[in-house]
Design an enzyme around this catalytic site. Structure first.
Site, mmCIF file in Angstrom:
data_model
loop_
_atom_site.group_PDB
_atom_site.id
_atom_site.type_symbol
_atom_site.label_atom_id
_atom_site.label_comp_id
_atom_site.label_asym_id
_atom_site.label_seq_id
_atom_site.Cartn_x
_atom_site.Cartn_y
_atom_site.Cartn_z
ATOM 1 N N GLU A 1 0.825 -1.208 0.000
ATOM 2 C CA GLU A 1 0.000 0.000 0.000
ATOM 3 C C GLU A 1 0.861 1.261 0.000
ATOM 4 O O GLU A 1 0.646 2.185 0.776
ATOM 5 C CB GLU A 1 -0.959 -0.020 1.195
ATOM 6 C CG GLU A 1 -1.874 -1.241 1.182
ATOM 7 C CD GLU A 1 -2.919 -1.273 2.286
ATOM 8 O OE1 GLU A 1 -2.680 -0.707 3.358
ATOM 9 O OE2 GLU A 1 -3.998 -1.862 2.043
ATOM 10 N N ASP B 1 -8.450 -8.977 4.189
ATOM 11 C CA ASP B 1 -8.222 -7.882 5.125
ATOM 12 C C ASP B 1 -9.289 -7.811 6.218
ATOM 13 O O ASP B 1 -10.131 -6.919 6.176
ATOM 14 C CB ASP B 1 -8.184 -6.567 4.338
ATOM 15 C CG ASP B 1 -7.587 -5.435 5.151
ATOM 16 O OD1 ASP B 1 -7.005 -5.711 6.207
ATOM 17 O OD2 ASP B 1 -7.706 -4.279 4.721
ATOM 18 N N GLU C 1 -12.489 -2.446 12.123
ATOM 19 C CA GLU C 1 -12.527 -1.700 10.857
ATOM 20 C C GLU C 1 -13.663 -2.144 9.937
ATOM 21 O O GLU C 1 -14.393 -1.317 9.403
ATOM 22 C CB GLU C 1 -11.178 -1.857 10.144
ATOM 23 C CG GLU C 1 -11.128 -1.202 8.780
ATOM 24 C CD GLU C 1 -9.745 -1.316 8.136
ATOM 25 O OE1 GLU C 1 -8.819 -1.886 8.735
ATOM 26 O OE2 GLU C 1 -9.605 -0.816 7.000
HETATM 27 O O1 GCW Z 1 -6.562 -2.515 4.605
HETATM 28 C C1 GCW Z 1 -5.776 -1.873 5.357
HETATM 29 C C2 GCW Z 1 -6.352 -0.801 6.214
HETATM 30 C C3 GCW Z 1 -5.229 0.184 6.353
HETATM 31 C C4 GCW Z 1 -4.066 -0.534 7.046
HETATM 32 C C5 GCW Z 1 -3.708 -1.790 6.245
HETATM 33 C C6 GCW Z 1 -2.631 -2.613 6.889
HETATM 34 C C7 GCW Z 1 -2.384 0.383 8.431
HETATM 35 O O2 GCW Z 1 -7.480 -0.252 5.652
HETATM 36 O O3 GCW Z 1 -5.668 1.268 7.080
HETATM 37 O O4 GCW Z 1 -2.954 0.285 7.173
HETATM 38 O O5 GCW Z 1 -4.825 -2.571 6.097
HETATM 39 O O6 GCW Z 1 -2.971 -3.567 7.546
HETATM 40 O O7 GCW Z 1 -1.466 -2.323 6.708
#
Ligand code: GCW
Length: 662
Positions: A270, A349, A377
């Protein structure tokens, strides 16, 4: 009372004779962890029993009726303890200070639960070596995916060291947690500077508070720190200058903050930097850091959450679910001994339902840690109640077939399967600076429960919930009964009224809250449901992306066909017509309609049960929780209606039961 101490908000309770007679606590108080245990007992007795035992800094009290002695004894398992009562004297013994501290908290728990200490004889040892929280706190005070206020670690790029940190450490220790990462895995801006002398003093103070409660401080690390701190023009793990830089850096860091446990790293994920930039592997990256921290006993915890987040929704070959496995399986056995791979529970996720990550059972020569998320989340963001311990138990009990037939994820991450000691479980934390710590009062059950589960995974989810309820709200049959019903039904309810049968997502992009069936359907994140007017689901069988084949047999075979696939995961693994008939005799479409109505009914039932507690719970706590329940009631309807309407419009097929679909 606002529950500032969560489940350690002691109240007077009725206790047995022995507890009432305790007047002295004997312990080697020169050890700071044992001292914490002794002081905790003193405070707890004062508040729960109404007596305040005197502390004596000697564990040799002879045989003294009315005393508690905390003593070191060789031969007991690491961080375990033995508690027993003999002629009115209670002994807590352990082979290390953490064991004594946990034994002290166990005794306190007994007081809170109103257990009789007479004849107590109890031996415990933690199943997971590392029991860790991961905070996603940023140094400006915000929290990524934080739903209970701002950070209590950081504010305006400064580290906070205050009373709340002490309470935090007490809460963690009382639940058996022994490690914490205080900053977000997305390490940017000032957080990159946490490994510079700007922050050493505060970090050291923080780590000392934690250490008194047997907790090791960890930090998230910026892989590109040598560049972002403007000291080098590369972060190539095979470049000698880079390697030398990290070695020198770690020497300074560990000398300044000797209690530091190590680092957590999110690399090539990411948008975060990583070894891929230099065509190097994750083993190259992790091992470079591992070498640098090794002289200080440091650990490198390296996350496997690596995938292409710039996917094209038209592309049906690339499968985000495969990526963690594909990126790491070939590296099995190449990581140094002080590296642990941290693997999210599922391949996507933290959805309300996912299969277990195939790296569990795939990897056989690598230290592994399970990552779960108690920050909700994707499970209601601490506005909906969603008790996650039943989910975590399912994950831990999953059979991987890596060694024989009985072997589970729990066996792997506890170190049993591969005889490892560097392993365990981490949870993305759900705390913030809200008065009650977790926003929703009932979300504290996930924090407490996570720690308890990590220490004693054989406890049932109900046992943990009951414990938490009684510790928090006192011993009252009605409170216990209603809150237990609510907690135990909350995850099933959430699953029913949100995305069906393992498909996940269907949330509003970015904030991940509330229904948006197509929210991510044409996006770049690799999270699709592929619904049309005939069917829904992602073909991950051998005919599709092949993801199902990443598991060991018999799992792979079971997942590979719709008829044998566990139904709760059907749409994760298969694209099937709406007319596909489930074991219940219902079609997929009817199942979607039914479960969405059922989910909302379950919420209504939860709320009416909560209403029965009016007048029994402290009013302020009752009201603020009720406010969240009322939101959940309304919001679960929004989920129900958007999802049902979506599929009704796609198919044109009405609900068999003629209920209202818009
Ligand atoms: O999908 C994501 C979350 C992000 C998070 C990421 C991760 C910290 O939406 O906010 O970043 O997972 O786990 O690295």
């Amino acid at each position: 009372m606002g529950f500032e101490q969560a489940w350690l908000s002691y109240q007077r309770r009725e206790v047995c004779g022995i507890a009432e007679n305790i007047t002295g606590i004997y312990a080697p108080l020169q050890n700071p962890v044992i001292k914490s245990g002794a002081e905790e007992l003193q405070t707890a007795f004062a508040k729960i029993v109404g007596t305040r035992p005197v502390l004596y800094s000697d564990s040799e009290c002879g045989h003294n009726r009315g005393s508690i002695r905390l003593m070191m004894k060789e031969g007991l398992p690491t961080e375990g303890y033995h508690i027993f009562e003999e002629k009115g004297m209670i002994t807590v013994e352990a082979s290390d200070a953490n064991g004594i501290l946990y034994g002290a908290f166990e005794l306190i728990r007994c007081l809170q639960l109103g257990k009789n200490l007479e004849g107590i004889n109890l031996t415990k040892e933690p199943v997971m070596p590392l029991r860790m929280l991961n905070h996603w706190d940023n140094m400006d005070g915000s929290i990524e995916r934080g739903y209970s206020g701002n950070s209590f670690f950081f504010e305006n790029d400064e580290i906070l060291v205050n009373e709340r940190i002490v309470t935090y450490a007490r809460l963690l220790a009382s639940a058996g947690i022994n490690a914490t990462v205080i900053n977000n895995v997305n390490v940017k801006d000032s957080a990159t500077r946490l490994i510079t002398d700007q922050y050493f003093e505060s970090l050291n103070r923080l780590s000392e508070i934690f250490a008194r409660y047997g907790i090791r401080l960890f930090l998230s690390l910026n892989y590109a720190a040598p560049m972002e701190l403007l000291e080098l023009d590369s972060a190539d793990p095979l470049d000698d200058r880079v390697r030398a830089w990290w070695k020198a850096k770690m020497k300074v860091v560990f000398e300044a903050v000797p209690n530091l446990g190590g680092f957590l790293i999110k690399a090539d994920s990411e948008g975060r930097p990583g070894p891929f930039t230099y065509n190097r592997t994750h083993a190259d990256g992790a091992n470079m850091l591992a070498e640098a921290v090794k002289p200080y006993g440091g650990l490198i915890i390296w996350r496997c959450f690596v995938y292409n987040c710039r996917q094209d929704w038209r592309d049906r070959k690339t499968d985000r679910a495969r990526s963690g496995y594909d990126n790491f399986i070939g590296l099995d056995g190449t990581f140094l001994d002080n590296v642990i791979l941290q693997i999210k529970n599922g391949p996507m996720d933290f959805q309300v339902r996912e299969p277990v990550h195939p790296l569990f059972g795939g990897l056989t020569k690598t230290n592994q840690m399970l990552e779960v998320q108690i920050a909700q989340e994707y499970t209601g963001q601490q506005r909906h109640v969603c008790y996650l311990i039943p989910m975590f138990k399912e994950i831990l009990n999953f059979h991987t077939y890596v060694k024989g037939t009985d072997d589970t994820v729990q066996d792997i991450v506890s170190g049993r399967t591969f005889h490892q000691t560097k392993c365990g479980i981490a949870a993305v934390a759900n705390t913030g600076n809200d008065e009650n710590w977790t926003g929703h009062d009932l979300a504290a059950a996930n924090l407490y429960g996570f720690g308890r589960l990590a220490y004693e995974p054989d406890l049932t989810a109900e046992e943990i919930a009951e414990e938490w309820i009684t510790l928090t709200y006192g011993k009252d049959e009605e409170i216990r009964k209603e809150l237990l019903f609510i907690l135990m039904n909350s995850w099933p309810a959430y699953e029913k009224y949100t995305a069906p049968l393992g498909i996940g997502w269907m949330v509003n992009p970015n904030c991940h809250y509330g229904p948006s069936v197509d929210g991510y359907e044409y996006d770049r994140w690799g999270t699709y449901h592929r619904a049309d007017h005939l069917g829904i689901g992602v073909d991950r069988s051998h005919n599709g992306t092949g993801y199902a084949m990443l598991y060991r047999e018999p799992n792979a075979r079971a997942y590979d066909t719709p008829e044998t696939c566990p139904e709760e995961l059907l749409l994760f693994f298969h694209h099937v017509p709406y007319s596909f008939v489930l074991k219940s005799g219902r079609t997929i479409l009817q199942h979607i309609y039914d479960t969405h109505f059922e989910g909302v009914e379950l919420v209504d039932e939860m709320v009416s049960r909560y209403e029965r507690l009016k007048g029994k719970l402290p009013e302020r706590i009752y009201e603020r929780t009720m406010e969240r329940f009322l939101h959940q009631k309304e919001h679960s309807r929004e989920w129900r209606d958007q999802i049902n309407t979506y599929f009704y419009r796609k198919t044109g097929i009405a609900d068999e039961k003629g209920r209202r679909i818009y």
